[in-house]
Design an enzyme around this catalytic site. Structure first.
Site, PDB file in Angstrom:
ATOM      1  N   CYS A  34       0.978  -1.196  -0.033  1.00  0.00           N
ATOM      2  CA  CYS A  34      -0.041  -0.167  -0.084  1.00  0.00           C
ATOM      3  C   CYS A  34       1.018   1.304  -0.002  1.00  0.00           C
ATOM      4  O   CYS A  34       1.962   1.258   0.190  1.00  0.00           O
ATOM      5  CB  CYS A  34      -0.925   0.292   1.229  1.00  0.00           C
ATOM      6  SG  CYS A  34      -1.944  -1.501   1.622  1.00  0.00           S
ATOM      7  N   ASP A 439      18.389  38.361 -12.619  1.00  0.00           N
ATOM      8  CA  ASP A 439      16.971  38.843 -13.167  1.00  0.00           C
ATOM      9  C   ASP A 439      16.709  40.296 -12.582  1.00  0.00           C
ATOM     10  O   ASP A 439      16.448  40.315 -11.260  1.00  0.00           O
ATOM     11  CB  ASP A 439      16.193  37.605 -12.777  1.00  0.00           C
ATOM     12  CG  ASP A 439      14.774  37.587 -13.511  1.00  0.00           C
ATOM     13  OD1 ASP A 439      14.534  37.569 -14.612  1.00  0.00           O
ATOM     14  OD2 ASP A 439      13.846  38.376 -12.720  1.00  0.00           O
TER      15      ASP A 439
END
Length: 490
Positions: A34, A439
């Site tokens: 599981c 930037d």
């Protein structure tokens, strides 16, 4: 993590979905494995066994749980965070390289022997490349069985199985159901499949903030290749066996995905690339917990936790677009890219929308006439040099590429500086620590927040954000009122 038994037991008992995909829990008394968040009553600790991959659990003789569907867990975030051999191999396996080229092809792409790769994958994941690819084929088969009306023989071929018998045996072994039973079970909980279209749910680890993710993709969308329509981001896909069109729609607990493919053998690859585009295998808790340690980032993370890094479905395409976007506005970059698409892109059929072309491959752009590009002379040289290097294979930017080597090779090309290199590293290579201190938008956001705004000082401050600096960039960009920061209007 699967070797830390106490931690795994605690995660299973608390049904903590954050660990889905990190490890798998097998129960010795039932023969079932599981995901950690399985809703059933947790077994006794002494009956739990922990595995690093679904393939390892399957090789140990366990079947997938019919309730929690562990094969549909989000992927481990490690494979997008790391740049070592195992991570690169896992990204290539997810992109279907073993099915198309075999283990020898995987080894050739990575520059190692097949024995070295098998040894390292077995040591870390408990399964070799063939077993990992087999587990992936089983998941693809389940998706096709449950979401399409295709005959089982076509599904077996599309999922990559060599015969109907192997397909049937694998489905029974992994899911404890025959393909026919699997289809009947899925039909009870799903709408009838739409002819020619596959509808899927792409899981992710919560939280997920879709604003900058979809906002960035739509604001920079290339006309004819990408569009925002009816609340979904749509784009054309160039795939190994054919073409595709995908629509991705954010939902509260998953991403809705509708795929149209000219060849169903591309399903696994298309899903992998869409997950990568939206950064769905990220671990937002780990990212946000670290960034919150910076008091100036804390309010940004607290306001919209779970930001992802918008990436790319095609690294070469993004590299070309990054050069087109040098020192121009977003609108101008879209215009330049749209002209390339109209002149050199391959047509696509999209009855449901306005997609008209695939973005041209480097090979198609290698013969373009630089004089016909409405770009400065130096940028024309940069673009043609980059395209030539990509077409010749001198620069590798694919999912299995070495990030440091790619940076070095890009930096050696004329006209490609640190901003372009890091932009490609962030979006195309998927490096979670890529950073763009030069930037202008980032520096403006840093200044407004009270952070250092000079490149050197900002880089020094960002040392504390490692290895998640690319996510810090997203939070900072999103503090500005720019279209890339917001979900488009429906």
């Amino acid at each position: 993590m699967h070797t830390d038994t106490d931690r795994c037991v605690r995660a299973v008992r608390s049904k903590d979905a954050r660990f889905d995909g990190w490890f798998f829990t097998a129960v010795s008394t039932t023969g079932i494995y599981c995901r950690p968040s399985c809703p059933v009553v947790p077994p006794k600790a002494e009956n739990m066994r922990f595995y690093p991959s679904a393939a390892a659990a399957q090789q140990a003789g366990f079947r997938a749980c019919k309730r929690c569907r562990p094969d549909a867990s989000p992927g481990s975030p490690q494979w997008n965070e790391r740049a070592d051999l195992v991570a690169r191999a896992m990204r290539l396996i997810a992109d279907g390289v073993v099915d198309r080229e075999g283990v020898t092809g995987l080894a050739a792409r990575l520059g190692y022997s097949t024995r070295q790769i098998e040894r390292q994958l077995l040591a870390e994941l408990g399964a070799g490349p063939l077993a990992l690819a087999r587990a992936q084929r089983a998941q693809t088969a389940r998706l096709l069985v449950e979401t399409s009306a295709l005959p089982m023989a076509e599904i077996a071929f599309a999922a990559g199985f060599s015969s109907i018998r192997t397909f049937n045996d694998t489905v029974r072994e992994v899911f404890d159901l025959s393909p026919t039973e699997l289809r009947a079970r899925g039909a009870r909980s799903r709408p009838a499949p739409t002819t020619g279209m596959l509808s899927l749910r792409l899981p992710y680890r919560a939280p997920l903030c879709p604003d900058n993710l979809f906002g960035h993709l739509v604001a920079t969308a290339v006309p004819g290749v990408e569009e925002w329509r009816d609340g979904a981001y749509r784009r054309s896909l160039r795939l190994p066996y054919g073409q595709g069109v995908v629509a991705l729609r954010p939902q509260p607990d998953h991403i809705g995905c509708r795929l149209a493919l000219t060849d169903l053998r591309d399903l696994t690859i298309a899903i992998s690339r869409c997950r990568r585009l939206l950064d769905l295998d990220a671990d937002p808790t780990a990212v946000d917990d670290l960034l919150r340690k910076d008091p100036l980032l804390t309010p940004l993370v607290g306001k919209n936790p779970g930001r992802r890094v918008p990436r790319a479905v095609d690294a070469a395409e993004f590299a070309v677009r990054a050069v087109l976007g040098q020192q121009v506005s977003t609108a101008a970059a879209r215009t330049h890219a749209g002209r390339l698409v109209l002149a050199h892109g391959e047509p696509v059929d999209d009855p449901a929308g306005g997609l008209t072309h695939l973005f041209p491959a480097p090979e198609a752009l290698a013969e373009l006439d630089p004089g016909r590009l409405a770009l400065p002379r130096t940028r024309r040289t940069t673009l043609t040099t980059l395209v030539g290097a990509l077409a010749a294979g001198d620069i590798a930017l694919g999912v299995g590429s070495d990030w440091d080597e790619a940076r070095t090779n890009l930096s050696a090309l004329p006209g490609i500086g640190p901003w372009t290199v890091e932009t490609i590293a962030m979006r195309a290579l998927g490096d979670p620590d890529a950073f763009l201190p030069t930037d202008l938008g980032l520096r403006r956001a840093a200044r407004d927040l009270g952070l250092p705004s000079t490149p050197s000082a900002l880089t020094a401050r960002a040392e504390a954000w490692r290895p998640w600096r690319a996510y810090a960039v997203q939070y900072l960009w999103a503090s500005d009122d720019h279209p890339i920061s917001h979900m488009p209007a429906v």
